[in-house]
Design a protein around this motif. Structure first.
Motif, mmCIF file in Angstrom:
data_model
loop_
_atom_site.group_PDB
_atom_site.id
_atom_site.type_symbol
_atom_site.label_atom_id
_atom_site.label_comp_id
_atom_site.label_asym_id
_atom_site.label_seq_id
_atom_site.Cartn_x
_atom_site.Cartn_y
_atom_site.Cartn_z
ATOM 1 N N GLN A 195 0.828 -1.206 0.000
ATOM 2 C CA GLN A 195 0.000 0.000 0.000
ATOM 3 C C GLN A 195 0.867 1.264 0.000
ATOM 4 O O GLN A 195 0.466 2.284 -0.527
ATOM 5 C CB GLN A 195 -0.999 -0.018 1.160
ATOM 6 C CG GLN A 195 -0.429 0.113 2.562
ATOM 7 C CD GLN A 195 -0.148 1.540 2.987
ATOM 8 O OE1 GLN A 195 -0.786 2.478 2.516
ATOM 9 N NE2 GLN A 195 0.851 1.696 3.859
ATOM 10 N N CYS A 198 1.841 1.314 -3.787
ATOM 11 C CA CYS A 198 0.776 1.285 -4.802
ATOM 12 C C CYS A 198 -0.547 1.889 -4.333
ATOM 13 O O CYS A 198 -1.482 1.976 -5.120
ATOM 14 C CB CYS A 198 0.520 -0.147 -5.258
ATOM 15 S SG CYS A 198 2.001 -0.958 -5.868
ATOM 16 N N PRO A 201 -6.347 -0.458 -2.019
ATOM 17 C CA PRO A 201 -7.393 -0.939 -2.927
ATOM 18 C C PRO A 201 -8.774 -0.463 -2.473
ATOM 19 O O PRO A 201 -8.933 0.026 -1.349
ATOM 20 C CB PRO A 201 -7.294 -2.454 -2.817
ATOM 21 C CG PRO A 201 -6.687 -2.724 -1.483
ATOM 22 C CD PRO A 201 -5.819 -1.531 -1.156
ATOM 23 N N THR A 202 -9.746 -0.613 -3.364
ATOM 24 C CA THR A 202 -11.124 -0.262 -3.008
ATOM 25 C C THR A 202 -11.936 -1.481 -2.592
ATOM 26 O O THR A 202 -12.872 -1.367 -1.833
ATOM 27 C CB THR A 202 -11.859 0.400 -4.188
ATOM 28 O OG1 THR A 202 -11.702 -0.446 -5.331
ATOM 29 C CG2 THR A 202 -11.276 1.756 -4.489
ATOM 30 N N GLU A 227 -8.915 -4.714 -6.200
ATOM 31 C CA GLU A 227 -9.118 -3.698 -7.237
ATOM 32 C C GLU A 227 -8.841 -2.321 -6.655
ATOM 33 O O GLU A 227 -9.170 -2.049 -5.498
ATOM 34 C CB GLU A 227 -10.544 -3.774 -7.782
ATOM 35 C CG GLU A 227 -10.794 -5.056 -8.576
ATOM 36 C CD GLU A 227 -12.215 -5.207 -9.119
ATOM 37 O OE1 GLU A 227 -12.462 -6.176 -9.845
ATOM 38 O OE2 GLU A 227 -13.079 -4.368 -8.777
ATOM 39 N N TYR A 228 -8.254 -1.464 -7.473
ATOM 40 C CA TYR A 228 -7.854 -0.119 -7.054
ATOM 41 C C TYR A 228 -8.818 0.929 -7.618
ATOM 42 O O TYR A 228 -9.544 0.657 -8.574
ATOM 43 C CB TYR A 228 -6.422 0.154 -7.529
ATOM 44 C CG TYR A 228 -5.408 -0.687 -6.818
ATOM 45 C CD1 TYR A 228 -4.836 -0.270 -5.620
ATOM 46 C CD2 TYR A 228 -5.026 -1.929 -7.320
ATOM 47 C CE1 TYR A 228 -3.913 -1.052 -4.947
ATOM 48 C CE2 TYR A 228 -4.103 -2.728 -6.651
ATOM 49 C CZ TYR A 228 -3.545 -2.277 -5.466
ATOM 50 O OH TYR A 228 -2.641 -3.060 -4.808
#
Lengths: 386, 386
Positions: A195, A198, A201-202, A227-228
């Motif tokens: 994290q 990158c 995520p969602t 998923e982001y």
């Protein structure tokens, strides 16, 4: 502030041992080991044998009254991290906690609120953030060299643990003791770096397997899909039964691909971005020109535990920015909690997670635990980057 | 049988072109190009320019009446593979089909039943089964060198395709035309090799993204998680928008780990199995002794399309065992269908899949398609191993 920062290490177990050693033997400029606190008399006895000239406490409330203590380093079992950290901050101490920040985000969020309302320095032992190759990859991503991220695959299966490891401590690998398995004990660093580099995520869809290859009740094998916000996807695969395991992080972006494996960074750099190529290329088969680049690591700093201790001490003395702020501990833990929860409900988990639901499901597991462990009381040698 | 096997190639598109070339130019001992069949007069015209001395058919029913034709090689768009294959087998022809076996398993199962009821040779163009490194890995797994399989991760994202590729053919990347995207067009080889080497999974949870990075209606990005009968897990990640992509297959077993990347096989071989180590090791941290072995590929055979054509022709003439029996085409397609279906129902899909449900969901997509493509009529040069 000319005097040294006086530390009390709370929890003289596997990790606390090493941290006390570093502080006592002046590995950290500006810091000293002033006290150790542990509620196990045997452990305190062992500590006394090594360090006869420091203070020993068996109760952390007593310890927190000691005005000579500037900083408290919490290296207890996981559940106690937020509890002791909050008490210590409220007592006016600077606080460094071992990873994970806690077992469930509900408690960690409270801890963060207490920390943010204070002026105390609050750090977390995310020692892998000191690694020059992870810092370099973060810099490549942050600076835009890789372009927008599309895909992140982390295969981190080199956490092999035998049954004898799990049998070495009563709190290990139980819902009541550790609150999880590989995600809570071995992976917090990777979940954080993931994290950190990158972003969060969602949503998460994860497949944890509990006691798959060991006689334990928590997860020793996990595959997770995330998923982001921008539509990027990711996979995180981890296990304590693969041997030899793999530690391979692959990040694909609009400008190419970065792979870190064997502490080596390779960047396949596109000369023009994929989006530009896609929009302008008129042929049948073709792809953008690509250069395979060996990337040097970032400028070295003192790494690992000592590196974080130096940075934390500098933050107290000089106001230096923390490399690993304590409040960021909730991020990796949120992902970890989401992976558990997704498995338990056998479905998607949106972030931020439903903290109450997670807490409830965790309590169910603690209550339902029929796990009786044969344990051998032992302190393991934890050299390396745990 | 002293005379040559006379082939008719059905479908003179991208793939048919190459196959006709190989057969016409005697690349396949014992075989010859006798006819080409295509319902597009322009394509037949082009074929005639190249091969003036072969028979041309515009209708496959007419073609099948030609008793001089021994074998039919079906290289049409995907939907027609089972239809023409069944007609040809019923007409007494030997049949080789291009991959995929079809678009949905319902049709493919019917085709298989017709083939199994006949004495005709029925093969599928799984040309990557000829590759010496995949044959070697299969041999390592089958012989037990790797022990029981625990985990299989295949990152196969090196199928980059630009928008111009998708615009090059009217049937491309539509539900009505191809019946899918990267899973149906690019991945059939990997889906087949995956199950050829590791067996079939029992259930699938997949995340397909449709038209994510291209102006198409089918999937150009897929992450799938699978579970095997013995509890092993696997991940399959594929895309046509990553560049440069990755082709890395990692198989972990009780006796170590095999990685194939860049056409190179590395086997990290354990001296004793993980299960034995786990049961006997008494220490805290430790893992079994491991040897990193560079594995030579299997003995070379003629590879790729010509390799399969030679094997298929030998099977007709000499009864040689098929390397890629046509009836096995259903396996990879089943996995592919399961990945679509899992995404559509947003849940688990158990294998064998509900074929009627898949068919129904596919028809819904064909009906709902509002996709109008600007297409450039072109025949692409498909050198390589597609």
């Amino acid at each position: 502030m000319s005097k040294k920062v006086r530390f009390c290490v709370v929890g003289y177990g596997n990790m606390g041992n090493g941290h006390a050693y570093n502080l006592y033997h002046s590995k950290v400029t500006g810091a000293e080991l002033y006290a150790v606190c542990d509620n196990d008399p045997e452990k305190l006895e062992k500590c006394k044998e090594k360090y006869s000239d420091i203070k020993l406490y068996s109760d952390h409330y007593d310890m927190l009254k000691d005005e000579n203590i500037d900083a408290v380093f919490v290296a207890t079992p996981h559940y106690d991290h937020p509890v002791i950290a909050m008490d210590a901050i409220k007592a006016g101490k600077h606080v460094l906690i071992e990873k994970p920040a806690g077992v469930y985000t509900k408690a960690v969020r409270e801890m963060n609120e207490v920390a943010e309302a204070s002026d105390r320095v609050f750090g977390i032992m995310y020692n892998q953030r000191t690694k020059s190759y992870y810092r370099k990859v973060k810099e490549l991503v942050d600076s835009g060299e890789l372009g927008e991220i599309r895909r992140v695959n982390w295969i981190i299966t080199n956490w092999y643990r035998s049954q004898s490891y799990y049998d070495s401590g009563g709190w290990r690998a139980t819902w009541a003791g550790e609150g999880g398995g590989v995600l809570l004990n071995q992976d917090p660093h990777q979940l954080d770096l993931w994290q950190w580099i990158c972003g969060m995520p969602t949503r998460v869809r994860a497949f944890c397997q509990f006691g798959k290859m060991h006689n334990i009740e928590v997860e020793d094998d996990v595959t997770a899909y995330v998923e982001y916000p921008n539509g990027a996807t990711g996979v995180f695969i981890t296990s304590t039964s693969d041997t030899p395991g793999t530690n391979r992080l692959e990040i694909t972006g609009d400008r190419g691909k970065i792979v870190i494996e064997d502490d080596k960074i390779t960047f396949w750099r596109l000369r023009i971005s994929e989006r530009e190529f896609n929009a302008t290329f008129k042929g049948g088969f073709g792809d953008p020109e690509c250069w395979k680049c060996d990337i040097p690591p970032a400028k070295k700093m003192v790494e690992d535990h000592v590196g974080i201790l130096i940075n934390f001490t500098d933050a107290i003395i000089n106001g230096t920015e923390l490399l690993a702020p304590g409040v960021e501990g909730i991020n990796g833990l949120t992902i970890s909690n989401a992976m558990h929860l997704s498995t338990w409900i056998d479905g998607w988990v949106d972030l931020p997670i439903d903290e109450d639901l997670y807490y409830e499901k965790l309590q169910e597991r603690i209550k339902a635990s029929k796990f009786v462990k044969k344990t051998a009381k032992a302190t393991l040698d934890v050299d390396g980057t745990f």
